[in-house]
Enzyme design. Structure first.
Site, short mmCIF file in Angstrom:
data_model
loop_
_atom_site.label_atom_id
_atom_site.label_comp_id
_atom_site.label_asym_id
_atom_site.label_seq_id
_atom_site.Cartn_x
_atom_site.Cartn_y
_atom_site.Cartn_z
N ASP A 99 -7.81 2.73 9.64
CA ASP A 99 -8.08 2.91 8.37
C ASP A 99 -8.92 2.04 7.68
O ASP A 99 -9.02 0.72 7.79
CB ASP A 99 -6.51 3.09 7.49
CG ASP A 99 -6.70 3.09 6.24
OD1 ASP A 99 -7.81 3.38 5.74
OD2 ASP A 99 -5.54 2.89 5.64
N ARG A 107 2.90 0.90 3.20
CA ARG A 107 3.77 -0.44 3.68
C ARG A 107 4.04 -1.23 2.35
O ARG A 107 3.14 -1.38 1.58
CB ARG A 107 3.07 -1.07 4.79
CG ARG A 107 1.68 -1.56 4.70
CD ARG A 107 1.33 -2.36 5.79
NE ARG A 107 0.84 -1.39 6.77
CZ ARG A 107 1.48 -1.20 7.87
NH1 ARG A 107 2.43 -2.00 8.19
NH2 ARG A 107 1.37 -0.31 8.73
N THR A 152 0.83 -1.23 -0.16
CA THR A 152 0.21 0.11 -0.18
C THR A 152 1.03 1.24 0.07
O THR A 152 2.23 1.01 -0.03
CB THR A 152 -0.99 -0.08 1.19
OG1 THR A 152 0.07 0.49 2.53
CG2 THR A 152 -1.52 -1.29 1.44
N CYS A 153 0.16 2.36 0.12
CA CYS A 153 1.03 3.53 0.16
C CYS A 153 2.02 3.87 1.28
O CYS A 153 2.95 4.43 1.51
CB CYS A 153 0.14 4.95 -0.01
SG CYS A 153 -1.15 5.02 1.32
#
Length: 429
Positions: free
Chosen positions: A118, A54, A51-52
Site C-alpha cells: 500500500d 489499523r 488509518t482505516c
C-alpha cells in the site's frame, strides 16, 4: 538503560470493520490522545497511528513497565467508549522491543497492509510522526527509528517492484481512467453510479489523486451526501442521472442488482458524439455486454481491472523476499545505533571525568606559564586524553554488539567513580 519499545495494535487482521470504525482516531483525536498519553504514562517516545485498517500506539518505556491496558482504557476515554475493555481481545500487544520495532517497519513498508505494498501507509506514518514531533512525544530514539524507516522505504522503492502498479481493484480502476483519458482530455468529467464498497473506495481514490470534476449518484441520497462530504465531491440527484451520463467522459458503475442497469437502449439515447468510457465494477455486470456496439462507447468490466490489479499484486508478492531483506539490514543497523545509545552516557561521564582531572592539573601550573606554553600544554594534554579514552570507547561499542555492555559500564563506573563525578557535575550546574 536499554531501549524498550512496545506496541498496541488493533488492525484488520483481528478486528472487523465495525470495531475498527468505532476505535479509529481522526487527526484532532490523535493529537488529543498523544497529549493524554503524555500525561498518564512514563514513556520517552510515543507514536499514535490511525488509518482505516489499523489504530496503533507505540511507546518507549522501562522494561518492567506495561501500559497496554491503561492505553486501551485511555483510548476508550478519548473515544467516549465506556466499556472498551470488552474489545481487548481485538488488540495485539507487542511487549518485546524487537517485535515492536519489526512491526513498525513492516507496517510502514506496506508488508502488513490489506493491499500488500500500500502506497499510502508511508505517508500516514509520516503524518503520525509529525504529530508526535508537534506534541513533544518524539525523543532521540523515535526520531532515529522513523528516519531509518523512511530511508528504508526509499530503498524499497528504488531497488524493488514492491510499489509498482495498482494492486487493489479500486486503485486499478483509477489507473485505467488515467490511461484512457491521458491523450483525450486533460480533466475528465467522471460520474460514479452506485456506492457499494468498491464504488466508495474508487471515490476516495479519485479524491486522493486530485480528480476535480467528479460527481457521485446513488439511489440513497443520504449515503451519497455522506461520502461526498468525506471526499469533497459533488452529489448528482439520482433522478438527474441521464443528464449526468450525457455530460460525463467516464462513467463508473458500481450498481448492485441482478440484471444490468445500463442497457443498450438507454446508452443509445445519449447520442454519444465523440467517446464515452464505461467502467463496470459490478458482479453481476451492471452494463449490458452489447453497449459497446454503440459508436464512441467503450466498456471495461471488472475482469479487465482485476487482471490489471492481480498482475501488479503478483509482482509485489514476488518482491516481498527482497523487501524483507532490506528491512532486516536496516533493523540491524538501527539496533547497532540503539545499543550504542546505552553506552553514550557512560562515554560522556568518562570524558567529563578525564577532562576534570586535566583541567585541575592544568590549573596547578597555569600561573607559572606564558601564553604560548599554556597553549602548547593544553593541546598536548587534550591529545593525551583523546588517546587514553579511545580504547575504552572502542571496547564499550564492541561490548554493545556482544550484548555485554552493562558489565563493562559497571567496571568503568567503579574504576573512575563515574556516578560520583556525575553527581558533583550536576550540583555545580
Amino acid at each position: 538503560m536499554l531501549q524498550n519499545f512496545k506496541a498496541i495494535s488493533l488492525s484488520y487482521k483481528k478486528a472487523p470493520l465495525d470495531i475498527r470504525e468505532l476505535i479509529a482516531l481522526d487527526e484532532n483525536s490523535c493529537r488529543q490522545f498523544l497529549q493524554t498519553l503524555k500525561g498518564f504514562i512514563q514513556a520517552s517516545d510515543i507514536l499514535v497511528l490511525s488509518t482505516c485498517n489499523r489504530t496503533e500506539v507505540y511507546y518507549n518505556a522501562d522494561a518492567d513497565a506495561d501500559y497496554s491496558t491503561e492505553i486501551v482504557k485511555l483510548l476508550g476515554i478519548t473515544k467516549g467508549i465506556d466499556n472498551i475493555s470488552q474489545y481487548l481481545d481485538y488488540f495485539t500487544i507487542l511487549n518485546q522491543h524487537s517485535n515492536a520495532v519489526q512491526h513498525l517497519f513492516e507496517v510502514a513498508m506496506g508488508l502488513e497492509s490489506q493491499v500488500v505494498g500500500d502506497m499510502q501507509i508511508t505517508n500516514q506514518v509520516k503524518q503520525s510522526y509529525q504529530w508526535a514531533a508537534d506534541n513533544d512525544t518524539a525523543g532521540p530514539f523515535l526520531h532515529r527509528l522513523l528516519h531509518t524507516i523512511f530511508f528504508t522505504n526509499k530503498r524499497v522503492v528504488q531497488e524493488t517492484a514492491f510499489r509498482d502498479g495498482a494492486a487493489s481493484t479500486s486503485y486499478a480502476a483509477i489507473e485505467l481512467i488515467e490511461e484512457l483519458t491521458a491523450d483525450v482530455v486533460a480533466d475528465p468529467k467522471i460520474l460514479v453510479v452506485g456506492l457499494g464498497e468498491i464504488g466508495a473506495d474508487v471515490c476516495r481514490n479519485l479524491a486522493d489523486k486530485g480528480f476535480r470534476n467528479v460527481k457521485i449518484t446513488n439511489r440513497t441520497l443520504a449515503k451519497a451526501k455522506l461520502l461526498a462530504e468525506e471526499c469533497n465531491l459533488e452529489v448528482l440527484p439520482f433522478e438527474d442521472i441521464v443528464q449526468g451520463l450525457k455530460e460525463a467522459d467516464v462513467v463508473i458503475s458500481s450498481v448492485a442488482r441482478e440484471t444490468p442497469f445500463f442497457t443498450k437502449e438507454m446508452i443509445k439515447r445519449l447520442n454519444v458524439l465523440s467517446y464515452k468510457f464505461f467502467i463496470d465494477l459490478s458482479v453481476p455486470r451492471s452494463i449490458e455486454a452489447d453497449v459497446e456496439s454503440i459508436p464512441g462507447v467503450l466498456v471495461y468490466n471488472i475482469d479487465t481491472i482485476q487482471n490489471k490489479a492481480s498482475e501488479a499484486l503478483q509482482q509485489r508478492i514476488n518482491s516481498i523476499p527482497k523487501v524483507k531483506q532490506i528491512v532486516e539490514e536496516s533493523i540491524e543497523q538501527f539496533n547497532d545505533w540503539s545499543k550504542e545509545m546505552v553506552v553514550s552516557p557512560t562515554i560522556n561521564k568518562l570524558k567529563n571525568a578525564l577532562e576534570t582531572i586535566r583541567q585541575e592539573e592544568m590549573a596547578r601550573y597555569m600561573k607559572k606559564l606564558g601564553p604560548n606554553e599554556t597553549k602548547l600544554i593544553d593541546n598536548i594534554t587534550k591529545s593525551m586524553m583523546q588517546k587514553v579514552i579511545k580504547l575504552p570507547v572502542l571496547q564499550l561499542k564492541a561490548a554493545c554488539k556482544r550484548g555485554e555492555a552493562e558489565t563493562l559500564i559497571d567496571v568503568l563506573n567503579d574504576l573512575f567513580d563515574l556516578e560520583k563525578q556525575s553527581s558533583e557535575a550536576d550540583i555545580q550546574h
